[in-house]
Design a protein around this motif. Structure first.
Motif, PDB file in Angstrom:
ATOM      1  N   SER A  13     -85.676 -59.657 -46.588  1.00 34.93           N
ATOM      2  CA  SER A  13     -86.647 -59.678 -47.593  1.00 34.93           C
ATOM      3  C   SER A  13     -85.608 -60.032 -49.078  1.00 34.93           C
ATOM      4  O   SER A  13     -86.245 -60.723 -49.781  1.00 34.93           O
ATOM      5  CB  SER A  13     -87.013 -58.344 -48.003  1.00 34.93           C
ATOM      6  OG  SER A  13     -87.981 -57.907 -47.029  1.00 34.93           O
ATOM      7  N   ALA A  16     -85.499 -63.758 -51.180  1.00 32.03           N
ATOM      8  CA  ALA A  16     -86.434 -64.420 -52.292  1.00 32.03           C
ATOM      9  C   ALA A  16     -85.796 -64.465 -53.655  1.00 32.03           C
ATOM     10  O   ALA A  16     -86.215 -63.695 -54.248  1.00 32.03           O
ATOM     11  CB  ALA A  16     -87.612 -63.818 -52.112  1.00 32.03           C
ATOM     12  N   SER A 163     -96.152 -71.439 -52.717  1.00 31.11           N
ATOM     13  CA  SER A 163     -95.004 -70.838 -52.041  1.00 31.11           C
ATOM     14  C   SER A 163     -93.773 -71.591 -51.807  1.00 31.11           C
ATOM     15  O   SER A 163     -93.796 -73.008 -51.891  1.00 31.11           O
ATOM     16  CB  SER A 163     -95.524 -70.527 -50.364  1.00 31.11           C
ATOM     17  OG  SER A 163     -96.704 -69.676 -50.443  1.00 31.11           O
ATOM     18  N   GLU A 165     -90.795 -72.716 -49.321  1.00 33.69           N
ATOM     19  CA  GLU A 165     -90.537 -72.707 -47.825  1.00 33.69           C
ATOM     20  C   GLU A 165     -88.898 -73.200 -47.419  1.00 33.69           C
ATOM     21  O   GLU A 165     -88.580 -73.846 -48.186  1.00 33.69           O
ATOM     22  CB  GLU A 165     -91.531 -73.585 -46.994  1.00 33.69           C
ATOM     23  CG  GLU A 165     -92.840 -73.078 -47.208  1.00 33.69           C
ATOM     24  CD  GLU A 165     -93.825 -74.206 -46.289  1.00 33.69           C
ATOM     25  OE1 GLU A 165     -93.107 -75.186 -45.775  1.00 33.69           O
ATOM     26  OE2 GLU A 165     -95.015 -73.786 -46.138  1.00 33.69           O
ATOM     27  N   PHE A 178     -89.419 -70.000 -42.860  1.00 33.58           N
ATOM     28  CA  PHE A 178     -89.586 -68.908 -43.751  1.00 33.58           C
ATOM     29  C   PHE A 178     -90.603 -69.235 -44.914  1.00 33.58           C
ATOM     30  O   PHE A 178     -90.073 -70.248 -45.840  1.00 33.58           O
ATOM     31  CB  PHE A 178     -88.523 -68.170 -44.318  1.00 33.58           C
ATOM     32  CG  PHE A 178     -88.523 -66.899 -44.953  1.00 33.58           C
ATOM     33  CD1 PHE A 178     -88.900 -65.704 -44.495  1.00 33.58           C
ATOM     34  CD2 PHE A 178     -88.342 -67.211 -46.518  1.00 33.58           C
ATOM     35  CE1 PHE A 178     -89.038 -64.777 -45.563  1.00 33.58           C
ATOM     36  CE2 PHE A 178     -88.292 -66.138 -47.266  1.00 33.58           C
ATOM     37  CZ  PHE A 178     -88.775 -64.932 -46.744  1.00 33.58           C
ATOM     38  N   LYS A 179     -91.596 -68.589 -45.421  1.00 38.47           N
ATOM     39  CA  LYS A 179     -92.400 -68.770 -46.372  1.00 38.47           C
ATOM     40  C   LYS A 179     -92.405 -67.583 -47.332  1.00 38.47           C
ATOM     41  O   LYS A 179     -92.516 -66.459 -46.944  1.00 38.47           O
ATOM     42  CB  LYS A 179     -93.769 -69.251 -45.800  1.00 38.47           C
ATOM     43  CG  LYS A 179     -94.893 -69.751 -46.857  1.00 38.47           C
ATOM     44  CD  LYS A 179     -96.019 -69.956 -46.046  1.00 38.47           C
ATOM     45  CE  LYS A 179     -97.198 -70.320 -46.897  1.00 38.47           C
ATOM     46  NZ  LYS A 179     -98.572 -70.852 -46.229  1.00 38.47           N
ATOM     47  N   LEU A 180     -92.381 -67.884 -48.661  1.00 40.03           N
ATOM     48  CA  LEU A 180     -92.458 -67.111 -49.582  1.00 40.03           C
ATOM     49  C   LEU A 180     -93.287 -67.412 -51.051  1.00 40.03           C
ATOM     50  O   LEU A 180     -93.236 -68.250 -51.280  1.00 40.03           O
ATOM     51  CB  LEU A 180     -91.103 -67.037 -50.188  1.00 40.03           C
ATOM     52  CG  LEU A 180     -90.561 -66.002 -51.183  1.00 40.03           C
ATOM     53  CD1 LEU A 180     -90.343 -64.504 -50.596  1.00 40.03           C
ATOM     54  CD2 LEU A 180     -89.400 -66.278 -51.960  1.00 40.03           C
ATOM     55  N   ARG A 201     -93.818 -62.455 -52.334  1.00 38.18           N
ATOM     56  CA  ARG A 201     -94.638 -61.851 -51.059  1.00 38.18           C
ATOM     57  C   ARG A 201     -94.116 -62.882 -50.053  1.00 38.18           C
ATOM     58  O   ARG A 201     -94.624 -63.850 -49.537  1.00 38.18           O
ATOM     59  CB  ARG A 201     -96.409 -61.970 -51.213  1.00 38.18           C
ATOM     60  CG  ARG A 201     -96.850 -61.773 -50.167  1.00 38.18           C
ATOM     61  CD  ARG A 201     -97.049 -60.240 -49.672  1.00 38.18           C
ATOM     62  NE  ARG A 201     -97.276 -59.241 -50.816  1.00 38.18           N
ATOM     63  CZ  ARG A 201     -98.077 -59.106 -51.277  1.00 38.18           C
ATOM     64  NH1 ARG A 201     -99.338 -59.467 -51.148  1.00 38.18           N
ATOM     65  NH2 ARG A 201     -98.180 -58.232 -52.454  1.00 38.18           N
ATOM     66  N   PRO A 202     -93.160 -62.105 -49.301  1.00 38.98           N
ATOM     67  CA  PRO A 202     -92.609 -62.782 -48.072  1.00 38.98           C
ATOM     68  C   PRO A 202     -93.831 -62.975 -46.940  1.00 38.98           C
ATOM     69  O   PRO A 202     -94.446 -61.666 -46.937  1.00 38.98           O
ATOM     70  CB  PRO A 202     -91.377 -62.226 -47.565  1.00 38.98           C
ATOM     71  CG  PRO A 202     -91.098 -61.562 -48.939  1.00 38.98           C
ATOM     72  CD  PRO A 202     -92.295 -61.064 -49.461  1.00 38.98           C
ATOM     73  N   TYR A 203     -94.034 -63.776 -46.323  1.00 35.44           N
ATOM     74  CA  TYR A 203     -94.904 -63.701 -45.027  1.00 35.44           C
ATOM     75  C   TYR A 203     -94.180 -63.125 -43.578  1.00 35.44           C
ATOM     76  O   TYR A 203     -93.020 -63.895 -43.490  1.00 35.44           O
ATOM     77  CB  TYR A 203     -95.577 -65.041 -44.757  1.00 35.44           C
ATOM     78  CG  TYR A 203     -96.676 -65.403 -45.731  1.00 35.44           C
ATOM     79  CD1 TYR A 203     -97.915 -64.881 -45.633  1.00 35.44           C
ATOM     80  CD2 TYR A 203     -96.224 -66.086 -46.933  1.00 35.44           C
ATOM     81  CE1 TYR A 203     -99.026 -65.409 -46.550  1.00 35.44           C
ATOM     82  CE2 TYR A 203     -97.431 -66.302 -47.716  1.00 35.44           C
ATOM     83  CZ  TYR A 203     -98.644 -66.079 -47.569  1.00 35.44           C
ATOM     84  OH  TYR A 203     -99.786 -66.461 -48.632  1.00 35.44           O
ATOM     85  N   GLU A 214     -99.035 -59.974 -44.949  1.00 33.44           N
ATOM     86  CA  GLU A 214     -98.722 -59.935 -46.395  1.00 33.44           C
ATOM     87  C   GLU A 214     -98.311 -58.322 -46.618  1.00 33.44           C
ATOM     88  O   GLU A 214     -98.686 -57.949 -47.869  1.00 33.44           O
ATOM     89  CB  GLU A 214     -99.764 -60.305 -47.168  1.00 33.44           C
ATOM     90  CG  GLU A 214    -100.046 -61.908 -46.937  1.00 33.44           C
ATOM     91  CD  GLU A 214    -101.154 -62.640 -48.092  1.00 33.44           C
ATOM     92  OE1 GLU A 214    -100.938 -62.108 -49.119  1.00 33.44           O
ATOM     93  OE2 GLU A 214    -101.746 -63.495 -47.756  1.00 33.44           O
TER      94      GLU A 214
END
Length: 259
Positions: A13, A16, A163, A165, A178-180, A201-203, A214
């Protein structure tokens, strides 16, 4: 056996972050997080930055550790170590180490990145096997990604709802995206005082560990350091919260709002 990788997801986490001009951190930085699982003060996690060399290349050597404490050890004992060696000039990872001991589940992984050949060799020491994965120049491991993002994204370019990536490799599942998502700014009350934060909000994958895709929220300080201040997650069973508990060796002043 149900495996809940508590420390793994806390460390995941904290990647980010957003910052430019290579001013976010230095060797000597140390961060400590207190992790709560439900009503339990479940564990602590730390991240420490050191200087080192790999094949005469100057690198940062970051060590992340997480351990359960006290009463939590009775329910689910955790003792995890993560290490990353990445270039001081280009932030490219050279070596990543992941050692887990979580409720009797163990893992011992070492990844070596060969950027000339665009390949990463994963050495699964526990199972005595090796895997090769094709990579690109911008691939990161779990820890190096944290520091890469702190230096390579401008806060002014972030848009609410949009987001970030990033390609990441930290296990034998291969490279994944990784998507945020950026959710905006929010001021939090902390043990240090009020801190203006950037909320993300990290996926994540729903089901086994997290309740929904989420389920994870992350707040990082809106200053030159971009350090994690708080993390919350709704798990498949219960909830988890991590707060910044102590810090040392920051390159920049930690911005605290004075009433």
């Amino acid at each position: 056996m149900k495996k809940i990788y508590i420390i793994s997801f806390i460390l995941l986490s904290v990647i980010a972050n957003a910052q430019t001009n290579n001013t976010a951190y230095k060797a000597g930085e140390w961060l400590k997080f207190r992790i709560h699982y439900g009503f339990l003060n479940a564990s602590y996690a730390t991240l420490q930055v050191k200087s080192d060399k790999i094949n005469d290349v100057p690198v940062y050597h970051v060590v992340g550790r997480g351990k359960t404490t006290g009463f939590a050890n009775i329910f689910f004992k955790v003792d995890d170590t993560y290490e990353s060696y990445f270039g001081k000039q280009n932030n490219m990872p050279y070596k990543f180490i992941r050692k887990l001991n979580e409720g009797g589940y163990t893992k011992d992984i070492e990844i070596n990145f060969d950027h000339d050949k665009d390949v990463a060799v994963i050495n699964d020491k526990k199972n005595n096997k090796k895997l090769n994965f094709a990579t690109k120049d911008d691939v990161q491991d779990l820890i190096s990604a944290f520091y890469y993002l702190r230096n390579n994204f401008d806060v002014d370019d972030l848009e609410v709802g949009k987001s970030i990536e990033l390609d990441m490799l930290f296990d034998d599942d291969g490279v994944f995206k990784f998507k945020l998502k950026f959710l905006g700014k929010e001021t939090l009350k902390t043990k240090f005082g009020k801190v203006e934060c950037l909320k993300f909000r990290p996926y994540v994958q729903s089901g086994r560990v997290f309740k929904e895709k989420e389920s994870l929220s992350l707040w990082v300080s809106n200053d030159l350091n971009k350090i994690p201040v708080r993390i919350k997650a709704q798990l498949a069973v219960g909830s988890i919260k991590a707060d910044l508990d102590a810090y040392a060796g920051l390159k920049n002043q930690f911005k605290i709002i004075m009433d």
